[in-house]
Scaffold this active site. Structure first.
Site, PDB file in Angstrom:
ATOM      1  N   ASP A 178      40.324  42.119  38.533  1.00 46.55           N
ATOM      2  CA  ASP A 178      39.138  42.913  38.835  1.00 46.55           C
ATOM      3  C   ASP A 178      39.384  43.728  40.095  1.00 46.55           C
ATOM      4  OD1 ASP A 178      37.767  41.927  36.691  1.00 46.55           O
ATOM      5  OD2 ASP A 178      36.869  40.262  37.803  1.00 46.55           O
ATOM      6  N   TYR A 236      45.465  31.057  40.361  1.00 47.64           N
ATOM      7  CA  TYR A 236      44.518  31.745  41.238  1.00 47.64           C
ATOM      8  C   TYR A 236      44.269  30.952  42.510  1.00 47.64           C
ATOM      9  CZ  TYR A 236      43.192  34.363  37.031  1.00 47.64           C
ATOM     10  OH  TYR A 236      43.194  35.146  35.922  1.00 47.64           O
ATOM     11  N   TYR A 241      37.559  33.711  32.645  1.00 52.04           N
ATOM     12  CA  TYR A 241      36.837  34.444  33.693  1.00 52.04           C
ATOM     13  C   TYR A 241      36.593  33.484  34.853  1.00 52.04           C
ATOM     14  CZ  TYR A 241      36.104  38.011  30.151  1.00 52.04           C
ATOM     15  OH  TYR A 241      36.299  38.984  29.199  1.00 52.04           O
TER      16      TYR A 241
END
Ligand SMILES: [Zn+2]
Length: 500
Positions: free
Chosen positions: A309, A378, A451
């Site tokens: 993003d 992440y 997500y």
């Protein structure tokens, strides 16, 4: 049928020496020294006799033939004159603009050549009877012979190598008799295949149709002979070069990028005709890498193994990407040039690239497939409403994998259909932020396509379980970084100059 008899007959029909070899089914390098090959095949070579048609020149045999008639089967395609015209045509085109070591010739040949091939096939059957097959052509097809004969000569003269993926030289060739011959073919087709003709109003006469339908096993010689001569008549005029058109190769340039900014989109972000963000990863990379390879940057296609993003950074070893560059004017990249490009991209301060290299087109599959199976790594900065407790910290240490159900987030519903997708979370590991007791740094390994923001806060129960549901209180995500992508491609290269 003896080779000598065959060649004698071909000579009487005005067939050139190269085509004689085609009818002797010569392969590969046998076309290099024609006379030598003929001798080896027990064919008498008459040294004094003027050749019918041209041959490939040898150094000690300069071209000073008084009168050369055109070969009745290749119409001069393999003649020295044609080779010379072809070479001149290529050099007069934009050829010099392309810095490519590999080339490929794509010759579009008139149908008259196929018709003549068929006429000669019938003629040989008449002359030699059953020893000539009705299904398998008696000669090495012209298309194949182009590869065996013209390709090596042109590559040699231009000092290039043959490669099907190289600079494509599109050559359009025609003959003055082509239109008339094709017109007769329309009538012949109606007569030879009446059933098919009745079904279709207009039959498309094409090279493919000729190849498939036109052989002695399917068309009668008597029918064919009503329209065309058997054997084919000799002609004065040779084939003519109509045009030469160049198309540069598709070059693929791969590397890995790191996204250092939380205010940068992946591709140009345009909404209702307005730009929302002034730059993008795609544009920064293309404007620094593209000009070396292509004149038109708009045609370059940027692909990456996933994306992040706008507000997410991508650190660690970076994310694999590829530029697909069509009609490239250059296909190579030295390490010095690659290093300069890497430095130029780094100067943007928003993106940095490494491992920049030219890769084979087939390697693109690494980027295009298996996306779902890949793992993503992440690091998330998350905040609670109150200080982190030991209980919360323990609940967010999850070494074994678990599955979640994730509805399409509301923020992407405008471009993705509403689905509930199962996703695997491989591990979760949290620690308290040193400077802020209400903040957590959480390392997460997930299946690609998860997500993460929604995995953290749960989005009103649209993602279950979520970190919020696991700890039983609201948790928000402040910042997210991609720290690793489970794709060991492209290979590591060090473009930086070595320090002495
Ligand atoms: Zn010929």
């Amino acid at each position: 049928m003896k080779n000598q008899d065959l060649v004698d007959y071909l000579r009487s029909c005005g067939v050139c020496e190269i085509c004689q070899l085609r009818y002797l089914k010569a392969r590969g390098s046998e076309y290099k020294d024609i006379r030598e090959t003929l001798r080896r095949l027990d064919v008498k070579v008459n040294e004094n006799e003027e050749n019918v048609g041209d041959t490939v020149s040898t150094e000690d045999q300069p071209t000073k033939k008084a009168r050369v008639s055109t070969c009745s089967t290749c119409l001069g395609l393999f003649s020295e004159d044609f080779q010379r015209d072809l070479l001149q045509g290529i050099l007069a085109s934009d050829f010099a603009k392309y810095d490519c070591q590999k080339i490929v010739l794509a010759i579009s040949l008139p149908m008259i050549l196929q018709l003549r091939q068929l006429a000669m096939w019938f003629a040989l059957q008449k002359r030699f009877g059953a020893s000539v097959d009705g299904i398998n052509p008696p000669d090495v097809p012209i298309k194949e012979a182009v590869k065996l004969i013209l390709h090596p000569i042109i590559c040699d003269k231009l000092d290039k190598e043959y490669d099907a993926n190289g600079l494509m030289i599109n050559i359009d060739v025609t003959h003055s008799l082509e239109a008339g011959e094709v017109e007769k073919l329309v009538s012949l087709n109606r007569e030879a295949f009446p059933a098919k003709a009745a079904h279709q109003k207009r039959i498309e006469i094409s090279r493919g149709l000729l190849e498939k339908q036109y052989q002695p096993a399917k068309v009668k010689a008597e029918t064919f002979e009503k329209y065309y001569q058997i054997p084919c008549a000799s002609v004065e005029e040779p084939l003519k070069l109509v045009s030469i058109d160049l198309q540069g190769p598709l070059v693929c340039v791969a590397g890995r990028y790191r996204k250092l900014s939380r205010e940068l989109s992946h591709t140009p972000w345009i909404l209702n005709g307005q730009r929302l963000m002034e730059d993008s990863i795609e544009e920064i990379i293309i404007r620094n890498v593209g000009p070396h390879f292509a004149e038109k940057l708009e045609k370059i296609n940027f692909m990456s193994s996933g994306r992040e993003d706008v507000d997410v950074r991508c650190l660690g070893k970076g994310r694999p990407f590829v530029l697909e560059i069509p009609n490239a004017i250059r296909s190579s990249l030295t390490t010095e040039q690659a290093y300069e490009m890497e430095q130029a991209v780094d100067k943007s301060g928003k993106v940095s690239i490494l491992n920049l290299q030219v890769v084979a087109r087939e390697e693109l599959t690494h980027i295009k497939t298996g996306e779902e199976q890949k793992k993503k790594f992440y690091r998330a900065l998350c905040a609670l409403k109150e200080p982190v407790t030991v209980d919360i910290l323990q609940k967010l240490q999850i070494p074994e994998s678990f599955d979640i159900q994730q509805k399409t987030p509301i923020r992407v519903l405008h471009r993705r259909p509403l689905h509930t997708r199962p996703r695997t979370i491989y591990s979760v590991k949290a620690k308290v932020h040193r400077g802020n007791p209400q903040a957590l740094i959480i390392d997460i390994v997930t299946q690609a396509g998860t997500y993460i923001k929604e995995l953290v806060h749960g989005e009103f129960g649209r993602t279950t379980p979520s970190f919020a549901s696991i700890i039983g209180q609201p948790i928000d995500i402040q910042a997210l970084d991609v720290v690793g992508i489970d794709l060991d491609w492209p290979p590591k290269v060090n473009n930086a100059p070595s320090v002495e």
